[in-house]
Design an enzyme around this catalytic site. Structure first.
Site, PDB file in Angstrom:
ATOM      1  N   ASN A   1       0.859  -1.182   0.000  1.00  0.00           N
ATOM      2  CA  ASN A   1       0.000   0.000   0.000  1.00  0.00           C
ATOM      3  C   ASN A   1       0.903   1.243   0.000  1.00  0.00           C
ATOM      4  OD1 ASN A   1      -1.365   2.265   1.094  1.00  0.00           O
ATOM      5  ND2 ASN A   1      -3.003   0.936   1.825  1.00  0.00           N
TER       6      ASN A   1
ATOM      7  N   ASP B   1      -0.028   4.437  -0.070  1.00  0.00           N
ATOM      8  CA  ASP B   1      -0.727   5.670   0.353  1.00  0.00           C
ATOM      9  C   ASP B   1       0.208   6.681   1.011  1.00  0.00           C
ATOM     10  OD1 ASP B   1      -3.053   4.414  -0.399  1.00  0.00           O
ATOM     11  OD2 ASP B   1      -3.839   4.175   1.629  1.00  0.00           O
ATOM     12  N   HIS B   2       1.110   6.169   1.866  1.00  0.00           N
ATOM     13  CA  HIS B   2       1.882   7.125   2.668  1.00  0.00           C
ATOM     14  C   HIS B   2       3.017   7.783   1.902  1.00  0.00           C
ATOM     15  CE1 HIS B   2      -0.820   6.647   5.783  1.00  0.00           C
ATOM     16  NE2 HIS B   2      -0.447   5.431   6.137  1.00  0.00           N
TER      17      HIS B   2
ATOM     18  N   ARG C   1       3.481  18.622   1.546  1.00  0.00           N
ATOM     19  CA  ARG C   1       4.177  19.786   1.025  1.00  0.00           C
ATOM     20  C   ARG C   1       3.545  20.351  -0.243  1.00  0.00           C
ATOM     21  NH1 ARG C   1       9.409  20.711   3.071  1.00  0.00           N
ATOM     22  NH2 ARG C   1       9.455  22.454   1.642  1.00  0.00           N
TER      23      ARG C   1
ATOM     24  N   HIS D   1      -5.626   3.532  -1.378  1.00  0.00           N
ATOM     25  CA  HIS D   1      -6.931   3.839  -0.779  1.00  0.00           C
ATOM     26  C   HIS D   1      -7.310   5.256  -1.203  1.00  0.00           C
ATOM     27  CE1 HIS D   1      -9.451   3.978   3.224  1.00  0.00           C
ATOM     28  NE2 HIS D   1     -10.154   4.330   2.165  1.00  0.00           N
TER      29      HIS D   1
ATOM     30  N   ARG E   1      -9.421   7.881  -0.484  1.00  0.00           N
ATOM     31  CA  ARG E   1     -10.336   8.274   0.594  1.00  0.00           C
ATOM     32  C   ARG E   1     -11.268   9.374   0.111  1.00  0.00           C
ATOM     33  NH1 ARG E   1      -8.619   6.440   5.878  1.00  0.00           N
ATOM     34  NH2 ARG E   1     -10.302   7.756   6.599  1.00  0.00           N
TER      35      ARG E   1
ATOM     36  N   ARG F   1      -7.127  12.684   1.249  1.00  0.00           N
ATOM     37  CA  ARG F   1      -6.023  13.195   2.071  1.00  0.00           C
ATOM     38  C   ARG F   1      -4.654  12.718   1.590  1.00  0.00           C
ATOM     39  NH1 ARG F   1      -6.877   9.895   7.685  1.00  0.00           N
ATOM     40  NH2 ARG F   1      -8.928  10.832   7.535  1.00  0.00           N
ATOM     41  N   HIS F   2      -4.615  11.590   0.877  1.00  0.00           N
ATOM     42  CA  HIS F   2      -3.311  11.175   0.333  1.00  0.00           C
ATOM     43  C   HIS F   2      -3.418  10.839  -1.159  1.00  0.00           C
ATOM     44  CE1 HIS F   2      -4.982   7.376   1.741  1.00  0.00           C
ATOM     45  NE2 HIS F   2      -4.596   7.539   2.993  1.00  0.00           N
TER      46      HIS F   2
ATOM     47  N   GLU G   1      -8.691   0.371  -2.648  1.00  0.00           N
ATOM     48  CA  GLU G   1      -9.493   0.361  -1.420  1.00  0.00           C
ATOM     49  C   GLU G   1     -10.402   1.566  -1.456  1.00  0.00           C
ATOM     50  OE1 GLU G   1      -7.206   0.628   2.114  1.00  0.00           O
ATOM     51  OE2 GLU G   1      -6.128  -1.208   1.711  1.00  0.00           O
TER      52      GLU G   1
ATOM     53  N   THR H   1      -6.494   6.178  10.320  1.00  0.00           N
ATOM     54  CA  THR H   1      -6.412   5.129   9.306  1.00  0.00           C
ATOM     55  C   THR H   1      -7.671   4.290   9.469  1.00  0.00           C
ATOM     56  OG1 THR H   1      -5.106   3.243   8.502  1.00  0.00           O
ATOM     57  CG2 THR H   1      -5.040   3.653  10.866  1.00  0.00           C
ATOM     58  N   THR H   2      -7.852   3.273   8.608  1.00  0.00           N
ATOM     59  CA  THR H   2      -9.084   2.494   8.685  1.00  0.00           C
ATOM     60  C   THR H   2      -9.203   1.817  10.046  1.00  0.00           C
ATOM     61  OG1 THR H   2      -8.671   2.040   6.371  1.00  0.00           O
ATOM     62  CG2 THR H   2     -10.469   0.828   7.400  1.00  0.00           C
TER      63      THR H   2
ATOM     64  N   GLU I   1     -10.553  -9.775   3.426  1.00  0.00           N
ATOM     65  CA  GLU I   1      -9.283  -9.339   4.018  1.00  0.00           C
ATOM     66  C   GLU I   1      -9.528  -9.197   5.513  1.00  0.00           C
ATOM     67  OE1 GLU I   1      -7.384  -5.808   2.429  1.00  0.00           O
ATOM     68  OE2 GLU I   1      -6.093  -5.674   4.197  1.00  0.00           O
TER      69      GLU I   1
ATOM     70  N   HIS J   1      -3.260  -4.712   7.920  1.00  0.00           N
ATOM     71  CA  HIS J   1      -3.336  -3.594   8.872  1.00  0.00           C
ATOM     72  C   HIS J   1      -2.371  -3.793  10.026  1.00  0.00           C
ATOM     73  CE1 HIS J   1      -4.776  -0.006  10.751  1.00  0.00           C
ATOM     74  NE2 HIS J   1      -5.451   0.237   9.642  1.00  0.00           N
ATOM     75  N   GLY J   2      -1.428  -2.884  10.109  1.00  0.00           N
ATOM     76  CA  GLY J   2      -0.481  -2.900  11.223  1.00  0.00           C
ATOM     77  C   GLY J   2       0.571  -3.994  11.137  1.00  0.00           C
TER      78      GLY J   2
ATOM     79  N   GLY K   1       1.310  -1.483   4.312  1.00  0.00           N
ATOM     80  CA  GLY K   1       1.645  -0.129   3.889  1.00  0.00           C
ATOM     81  C   GLY K   1       2.617   0.572   4.808  1.00  0.00           C
ATOM     82  N   HIS K   2       2.103   1.001   5.958  1.00  0.00           N
ATOM     83  CA  HIS K   2       2.857   1.883   6.845  1.00  0.00           C
ATOM     84  C   HIS K   2       4.263   1.365   7.166  1.00  0.00           C
ATOM     85  CE1 HIS K   2       3.170   5.050   9.843  1.00  0.00           C
ATOM     86  NE2 HIS K   2       3.629   4.157  10.687  1.00  0.00           N
TER      87      HIS K   2
END
Ligand code: PXP
Length: 244
Positions: A8, A10-11, A19, A44, A46, A50-51, A71, A101-102, A152, A192-193, A215-216
């Site tokens: 993922n 996204d980040h 920026r 994702h 959203r 936001r991203h 997503e 986050t979700t 998932e 997730h996580g 992702g993260h």
């Protein structure tokens, strides 16, 4: 069974949006992930954008050589975007504007008719559907009834467990959910996580998991693992100016 990895990105977009620049580009990051052998790229889109932006999904769909997993919230606006872009896969997730986050899985049993209708319309357009749910039998059964091909399982509670007992109990829930989903003929993914520290125990406990969405932790590792290289490249650029 070898487990597929979807990254993922996204980040990467989060950093860009912070920026208002054009870099770093999540689509370029996706290409690097492909070079490293991933099986899919997850983004994702959203509702608050936001991203990831709409153009990111459009560009990704054009250039990706692997699965594109979009997503999105289970809404008509998102459905029409998905029908236009036609990703390989759509993962329906709950979405709450205030969340970081979700948080929590989609309540499929509580919104069965709506989810069923979205699954049907996406399937007609040739788009596979995955539902992001808590590993509860009720949600897994409802996902099957809704017509999803993949579930998932939300691993957030496992990842956030702070005691050994809580961690083991979450692992047991995920193991049961994965086995139950597979017994209904669903393909089972998880996410997730997840980190390099907690993924091994999950895969050992739930061998039915075929696919991970991460992702993260990977974006965070990319920052730390690439930091020295980035500083060295900047020094090189400074030297080029002084000699040029
Ligand atoms: N799967 C789903 C459905 C998600 O919403 C997210 C977060 O966007 C992830 C996986 C990835 O979670 P993480 O960024 O914690 O790896």
């Amino acid at each position: 069974m070898s487990v597929r990895l979807h990254v993922n990105v996204d980040h990467v977009a989060t950093l860009r949006q912070a920026r208002g620049t054009t870099y770093p580009d999540p689509v370029q990051a996706a290409a690097l992930c492909e070079d490293a052998g991933v099986h899919g790229i997850t983004v994702h889109l959203r509702e608050d954008r936001r991203h990831i932006q709409d153009h990111d999904v459009e560009r990704l769909r054009k250039v990706a050589r692997v699965v594109v997993n979009l997503e999105m919230a289970a809404t008509e606006e998102m459905l029409s975007i998905a029908m236009a872009i036609k990703p390989t896969l759509v993962t329906l997730v709950p979405e709450n504007r205030a969340e970081r986050t979700t948080e929590g899985g989609l309540d499929v049993s509580g919104s069965l008719a709506r989810v069923q209708s979205l699954c049907r319309r996406l399937a007609t357009a040739g788009v596979g559907v995955s539902l992001f749910i808590d590993p509860a039998e009720e949600q897994i059964r409802a996902s099957k009834e809704a017509g999803a091909s993949i579930i998932e399982l939300h691993t957030g509670d496992y990842a956030n467990a702070t005691t050994v007992d809580a961690r083991l109990s979450e692992l047991a829930r995920l193991a049961h959910g994965a086995a139950f989903g597979a017994s209904l003929g669903l393909r089972v993914a998880a996410g997730h996580g997840l980190t390099r520290s907690n993924v091994g125990a999950l895969l050992a406990a739930a061998p039915q998991i075929e696919e991970l969405n991460v992702g993260h932790a990977i974006v965070a590792d990319a920052v730390m693992m690439g930091m020295k290289e980035a500083v060295r490249a900047f020094f090189d650029a400074m030297k080029a100016r002084s000699t040029g």
